[in-house]
Structure formats: structure tokens, C-alpha cells
Design an enzyme around this catalytic site. Sequence first.
Site, PDB file in Angstrom:
ATOM      1  N   ARG A 101      20.959  -8.062  -3.037  1.00 43.16           N
ATOM      2  CA  ARG A 101      21.905  -7.188  -2.350  1.00 43.16           C
ATOM      3  C   ARG A 101      22.232  -5.944  -3.175  1.00 43.16           C
ATOM      4  O   ARG A 101      22.734  -4.961  -2.653  1.00 43.16           O
ATOM      5  CB  ARG A 101      23.193  -7.958  -2.012  1.00 43.16           C
ATOM      6  CG  ARG A 101      24.229  -7.172  -1.244  1.00 43.16           C
ATOM      7  CD  ARG A 101      25.273  -8.076  -0.582  1.00 43.16           C
ATOM      8  NE  ARG A 101      25.731  -9.125  -1.462  1.00 43.16           N
ATOM      9  CZ  ARG A 101      26.699  -8.977  -2.391  1.00 43.16           C
ATOM     10  NH1 ARG A 101      27.271  -7.810  -2.560  1.00 43.16           N
ATOM     11  NH2 ARG A 101      27.071  -9.992  -3.139  1.00 43.16           N
ATOM     12  N   TYR A 122      26.621  12.591  17.495  1.00 42.48           N
ATOM     13  CA  TYR A 122      26.036  11.301  17.840  1.00 42.48           C
ATOM     14  C   TYR A 122      27.129  10.354  18.341  1.00 42.48           C
ATOM     15  O   TYR A 122      28.159  10.176  17.698  1.00 42.48           O
ATOM     16  CB  TYR A 122      25.318  10.719  16.639  1.00 42.48           C
ATOM     17  CG  TYR A 122      24.845   9.311  16.827  1.00 42.48           C
ATOM     18  CD1 TYR A 122      24.030   8.979  17.910  1.00 42.48           C
ATOM     19  CD2 TYR A 122      25.212   8.308  15.952  1.00 42.48           C
ATOM     20  CE1 TYR A 122      23.607   7.677  18.101  1.00 42.48           C
ATOM     21  CE2 TYR A 122      24.788   6.997  16.133  1.00 42.48           C
ATOM     22  CZ  TYR A 122      23.985   6.695  17.223  1.00 42.48           C
ATOM     23  OH  TYR A 122      23.573   5.406  17.417  1.00 42.48           O
ATOM     24  N   ASP A 156      25.139  15.460   8.935  1.00 41.79           N
ATOM     25  CA  ASP A 156      24.079  14.659   9.532  1.00 41.79           C
ATOM     26  C   ASP A 156      22.883  15.572   9.763  1.00 41.79           C
ATOM     27  O   ASP A 156      22.914  16.463  10.610  1.00 41.79           O
ATOM     28  CB  ASP A 156      24.566  14.060  10.851  1.00 41.79           C
ATOM     29  CG  ASP A 156      23.574  13.070  11.458  1.00 41.79           C
ATOM     30  OD1 ASP A 156      22.365  13.194  11.171  1.00 41.79           O
ATOM     31  OD2 ASP A 156      24.006  12.204  12.231  1.00 41.79           O
ATOM     32  N   LYS A 171      14.623   7.805  12.810  1.00 41.21           N
ATOM     33  CA  LYS A 171      14.090   8.908  13.597  1.00 41.21           C
ATOM     34  C   LYS A 171      12.916   9.576  12.881  1.00 41.21           C
ATOM     35  O   LYS A 171      11.885   8.957  12.653  1.00 41.21           O
ATOM     36  CB  LYS A 171      15.205   9.889  13.912  1.00 41.21           C
ATOM     37  CG  LYS A 171      16.504   9.248  14.441  1.00 41.21           C
ATOM     38  CD  LYS A 171      16.301   8.405  15.672  1.00 41.21           C
ATOM     39  CE  LYS A 171      17.618   8.040  16.367  1.00 41.21           C
ATOM     40  NZ  LYS A 171      18.524   7.177  15.614  1.00 41.21           N
TER      41      LYS A 171
END
Length: 396
Positions: free
Chosen positions: A56, A109, A187, A212
Site C-alpha cells: 500500500r 467534470y 485538471d 483517458k
Amino acid sequence: MSLSEQQAAALSSETVVVAAGRPPRERDQPVNPPLVLSSTYFGTGPLGPGDRGYGRYSNPTWDPFEEALGQLEGAELPGLLYASGLAAVSSALSLIPAGGVLVMPTHSYSGTLVMAAELAQKGFIELRTVDITDTDAVKEALAPAGPGARPAAMLWLESPTNPMLGIADVKALTAAAHAAGAIVVTDNTFSTPLVQQPLALGSDVVLHSVTKYLAGHSDVVLGALVTSNPDMRSALLHNRTIHGAIAGPFEAWLALRGLRTLALRVERSQQSAMILAERLSTHPRIDFIRFPGLPADPGHERAKAQMTGFGSIICVHIAPVAGLDGADAADKLVRALELWLPATSLGGVESLIERRRRHAAEPVSVPENLVRMSVGIENVEDLWADLKQALDTLGG
């Protein structure tokens, strides 16, 4: 890894996407980073700097992608890979102090808007949404006048915005945010580091939905953050570790493989988007078009000033036709397409199209007849022929 910051800075981005994150040049070593599948690592005693410790905390398969993305964004530090774009959004929003003010675009978004609204409803933050293309309005939201008015703690930028393709004056807004004492998160998913460099324009943190363009093949779900600020990176890394928003090693390996062709994919899709936008702009079934590459687009001059290209997302409003309002006409158009894929998401090798208001979370200010198009790398004449035949089904 393979490239130092100095070496990366001296190379074009088209070369960095291929050369960054390679293993050491040692005899019989692999050219590509291997996939490491392990939940833990050998070690005794206290963990020191650089110790992996546990899955992790770190994974060797993350490192090459994080190095490459950091260098592509012109950062002084490696990026941070997350389980999804929204996991990266959540981590970035954690930089806002309790009760702090977040200024965010009215159109951005939908997942980001929903997350911010839920934080505000629970009293964790104060949310102010604003038309990000209106520089004066954003400045007012950052540092409102009047007694008791509180300045912003964070400015969230999207440019171009999703799905309206509004263009913000990133440099002016980051300067205004910093003057108000706010940090800036941008972003950069739509533009990619090859088209826009938010850190160079003043942003503190850059966000990507790696799903994306960066991965580029619609086969992974990942997110990433990049910053040159060591304290911010430490805070973000701590948040990722504690909340467990980590990337799977196989997904990270696929994302790096996809990144290698980013320059070619962006070049091809941008060229095609320009051709398609020009043709769509004169079609009688198109009521309105947004694409920053068109000289008549409201954001064209700003885009030219701060971007090296115009991206490959086009948004159009479909005109009503006999017996159908704009939304129904848009749905009919999408159903009539044979090559374009009716699906959400963007930035893959395939061309995708959808009416955005089919999603319940999309802001009501997004027109019902708005269709978002993500232009892929297919032959542009084939894409146009499919669009044209689908538009022809609307009549007129």
C-alpha cells in the site's frame, strides 16, 4: 531511472513519453520496466527513507509511470498514481483545511462537482461555483469584498472545461488565487501535458484522469497528481497511503505502455478534430459548436496563448427537427452512428460520442442537446462519412 530532470528538460515532450521511466542501462536488463506483483517486501527493523515496506506504500511498477508523468508536466518531483481519477480528486481536495473555501468552475467534470458538493453539504468546506471563463467573477469569488467575507483556500481549474469547453485565463487566475492565499489545482485531463503545462502557468497541483489520454486505450481506470511542492506531495502521498487509493500494478504497467504512444495519438486526434470541427461548424443540423481551434470560438485567443494545440474534444448542440426537440434529435444522431461508439469517457484510440445530459449528475446548466465528441485516431474521412450519414438521418 533513465532520465534526469536536466535530461528531460532538454528533450521534447514527444521524446520524453518514450524515454522516461526506463530501467537502468545494464547488460541483459529488460528495456521495459517489469510488472511486479507483490503485496509486501523483505525487511526488518524500522522503515527508512526509500524502503518499500508494504504494497500500500509503494510498488516498483508505479515508479516508472510516476517519473515519466512528472517529467512531462515539468515538475521537479515524480507524480503520484491513484486508483482512479476521482481518487486523485479526493486526495487533492484533502489539501483544503477544514471549513476552507473552494472556488470551482460551474461546468467541470461531474464527479468532481458531486464530490465537492457533498463535502460542502457535510460542512467540511464552503463551495463557490463560478463561470471560470469570467476572470473578474473568479477574482471576486477568490477574494470577495465586504465584512466577514472569507478568501478562498483553493481554486480548482479546468481548461478546457468538461463538457462546455470553456477556456480559463490560467495564468491570471493562478496569480489571483495566490494573491488571495489559495492553492491552485488544475485538471489537465483534456489537454494532456503535451498541449498545456499548468505548472508553468502557476498551478500548484496538476490532476489527470489517467484513464483517458495518458493510458489511451480505454482499458484501465487510474488517476494521477503532479506537483513540484515537496510539502504538498508529502501530504498527498500520506492521504493516498492512509486512504488506500492505490493503483493496481497491472493497471500501472498498462498505463505506461499506453503513454509511450501519447504524442502520436494526440497529434493524430488533434488534426482530425480540427477538420471535423470546421465541417460541423457549417452543417445545418448543428445549432452551436465549441472547439477552441476554431477562430470564431470564444476561447480561441486564450487557447492560442496558453496551449500548444487545441485538443481533440468537440461539443455540438443538435438543432431540433420536425417532431423532435434537440435532445431527441441528439439521441437519434447517436443511435444512427456506425463507426463512432456511443459511450462515456474520452481520450482513447477510438472515437466516442454521447449526449451528456443522459447522466443524472450532469449540471442542469449543460444543454439537453449537447453532444460531446472525443475524436480518436481513425481515418478522418471515415469518421466524417459516419457523422454525415447520421446527420442526414435527421433530415432538413
